[in-house]
Design a protein around this motif. Structure first.
Motif, PDB file in Angstrom:
ATOM      1  N   UNK A 125       0.837  -1.204   0.000  1.00  0.00           N
ATOM      2  CA  UNK A 125       0.000   0.000   0.000  1.00  0.00           C
ATOM      3  C   UNK A 125       0.872   1.254   0.000  1.00  0.00           C
ATOM      4  N   UNK A 126       1.853   1.292   0.876  1.00  0.00           N
ATOM      5  CA  UNK A 126       2.710   2.477   0.983  1.00  0.00           C
ATOM      6  C   UNK A 126       3.529   2.702  -0.282  1.00  0.00           C
ATOM      7  N   UNK A 146      -1.681  -0.833 -10.185  1.00  0.00           N
ATOM      8  CA  UNK A 146      -1.489  -1.600  -8.956  1.00  0.00           C
ATOM      9  C   UNK A 146      -2.085  -0.903  -7.750  1.00  0.00           C
ATOM     10  N   UNK A 147      -2.354   0.403  -7.874  1.00  0.00           N
ATOM     11  CA  UNK A 147      -2.878   1.164  -6.730  1.00  0.00           C
ATOM     12  C   UNK A 147      -4.283   0.704  -6.342  1.00  0.00           C
ATOM     13  N   UNK A 148      -5.120   0.401  -7.325  1.00  0.00           N
ATOM     14  CA  UNK A 148      -6.500   0.009  -7.015  1.00  0.00           C
ATOM     15  C   UNK A 148      -6.538  -1.274  -6.195  1.00  0.00           C
ATOM     16  N   UNK A 149      -5.791  -2.291  -6.623  1.00  0.00           N
ATOM     17  CA  UNK A 149      -5.788  -3.544  -5.863  1.00  0.00           C
ATOM     18  C   UNK A 149      -5.038  -3.391  -4.543  1.00  0.00           C
ATOM     19  N   UNK A 150      -4.098  -2.451  -4.481  1.00  0.00           N
ATOM     20  CA  UNK A 150      -3.431  -2.192  -3.207  1.00  0.00           C
ATOM     21  C   UNK A 150      -4.415  -1.631  -2.192  1.00  0.00           C
ATOM     22  N   UNK A 151      -5.240  -0.661  -2.633  1.00  0.00           N
ATOM     23  CA  UNK A 151      -6.182  -0.023  -1.715  1.00  0.00           C
ATOM     24  C   UNK A 151      -7.410  -0.875  -1.437  1.00  0.00           C
ATOM     25  N   UNK A 152      -7.882  -1.602  -2.446  1.00  0.00           N
ATOM     26  CA  UNK A 152      -9.100  -2.405  -2.290  1.00  0.00           C
ATOM     27  C   UNK A 152      -8.818  -3.827  -1.825  1.00  0.00           C
ATOM     28  N   UNK A 153      -7.566  -4.261  -1.946  1.00  0.00           N
ATOM     29  CA  UNK A 153      -7.215  -5.624  -1.566  1.00  0.00           C
ATOM     30  C   UNK A 153      -6.236  -5.693  -0.406  1.00  0.00           C
ATOM     31  N   UNK A 154      -5.046  -5.143  -0.606  1.00  0.00           N
ATOM     32  CA  UNK A 154      -4.022  -5.243   0.430  1.00  0.00           C
ATOM     33  C   UNK A 154      -4.341  -4.408   1.666  1.00  0.00           C
ATOM     34  N   UNK A 155      -4.961  -3.236   1.482  1.00  0.00           N
ATOM     35  CA  UNK A 155      -5.279  -2.404   2.649  1.00  0.00           C
ATOM     36  C   UNK A 155      -6.298  -3.079   3.571  1.00  0.00           C
ATOM     37  N   UNK A 156      -7.430  -3.597   3.062  1.00  0.00           N
ATOM     38  CA  UNK A 156      -8.344  -4.328   3.954  1.00  0.00           C
ATOM     39  C   UNK A 156      -7.690  -5.542   4.601  1.00  0.00           C
ATOM     40  N   UNK A 157      -6.838  -6.234   3.843  1.00  0.00           N
ATOM     41  CA  UNK A 157      -6.139  -7.382   4.423  1.00  0.00           C
ATOM     42  C   UNK A 157      -5.206  -6.946   5.543  1.00  0.00           C
ATOM     43  N   UNK A 158      -4.514  -5.820   5.341  1.00  0.00           N
ATOM     44  CA  UNK A 158      -3.615  -5.315   6.374  1.00  0.00           C
ATOM     45  C   UNK A 158      -4.391  -4.980   7.650  1.00  0.00           C
ATOM     46  N   UNK A 159      -5.568  -4.376   7.489  1.00  0.00           N
ATOM     47  CA  UNK A 159      -6.398  -4.042   8.653  1.00  0.00           C
ATOM     48  C   UNK A 159      -6.861  -5.316   9.354  1.00  0.00           C
TER      49      UNK A 159
END
Length: 219
Positions: A125-126, A146-159
């Motif tokens: 994400x960062x 890659x930003x869309x899947x980072x914010x919609x995929x990796x960010x929720x997973x990180x949370x």
């Protein structure tokens, strides 16, 4: 070997990781109730990684263009191949998908694995946010492939991983230490090493299109 790599770095490896991701998805559905939450999250992370790669490479593709430009390449020849080429990025992504799948099979319950994947999700994400911000002055947009899947995929997973790690797993100091070391090893092995070993201004494995940036060339 070079002929095989020129073929493999096209679409075949993307199909391969998609099949791996599909297999992980089937296993996740079949084993949902049996798997602990950290193993489910790891399976989802592998699937998101596959989708993330497709966004970077094909839909819309072009991550390499912004990355290489910000790394110092300016002419069309260099932008297509240095320091990121199809070969270096293929090694990064195939390695990441296979490592994630191996961890799912053999260490899916591990707290150290959970810490490692959590940090990698945050880093993804960062990195994409940072790349978008850095490229804004050049391309006039904060979006990078890659930003869309980072914010919609990796960010929720990180949370979700953060909740599981801090509320359920309660890692010891030793587990935190091993998790940080494992994360560093993953980042060096799959991100830095391919470029250190194979980055070449005359690489025979150039990207064939600027993708998203095709009509947004730098001034």
């Amino acid at each position: 070997m070079e002929g095989f790599l020129e073929w493999w770095t096209g679409d075949p490896w993307l199909i391969f990781i998609s099949l791996v991701g599909g297999g992980v998805g089937v296993a996740l559905i079949l084993r949902w109730r049996a798997w602990p939450v950290q193993r489910r999250l790891l399976a989802l992370a592998v699937i998101v990684l596959v989708l993330h790669v497709w966004e970077e490479w094909r839909f819309p593709g072009g991550l390499h263009y912004a990355y290489n430009y910000l790394a110092g390449s300016t002419d069309a020849y260099a932008l297509a191949r240095y320091p990121m080429s199809e070969l270096t990025d293929m090694l990064t992504n195939v390695g990441g998908v296979l490592a994630g799948t191996a961890a799912l099979i053999w260490a899916g319950r591990s707290t150290v694995t959970a810490i490692t994947v959590w940090v990698v999700c945050v880093v993804e994400v960062l990195l994409h946010l940072g790349l978008g911000i850095a490229a804004f002055g050049v391309f006039g947009t904060v979006y990078d492939p890659g930003l869309a899947t980072a914010l919609l995929g990796f960010l929720p997973l990180a949370i979700a991983y953060g909740v599981v790690i801090f509320r359920r797993l309660h890692p010891s100091f030793k587990q935190w230490l091993f998790g940080v070391l494992a994360t560093a090893a993953v980042l060096v092995l799959f991100i830095k090493m391919p470029e250190l070993l194979f980055a070449d201004p005359r690489s025979s494995y150039p990207f064939d299109s600027p993708g998203f940036y095709d009509y947004m060339q730098p001034d």
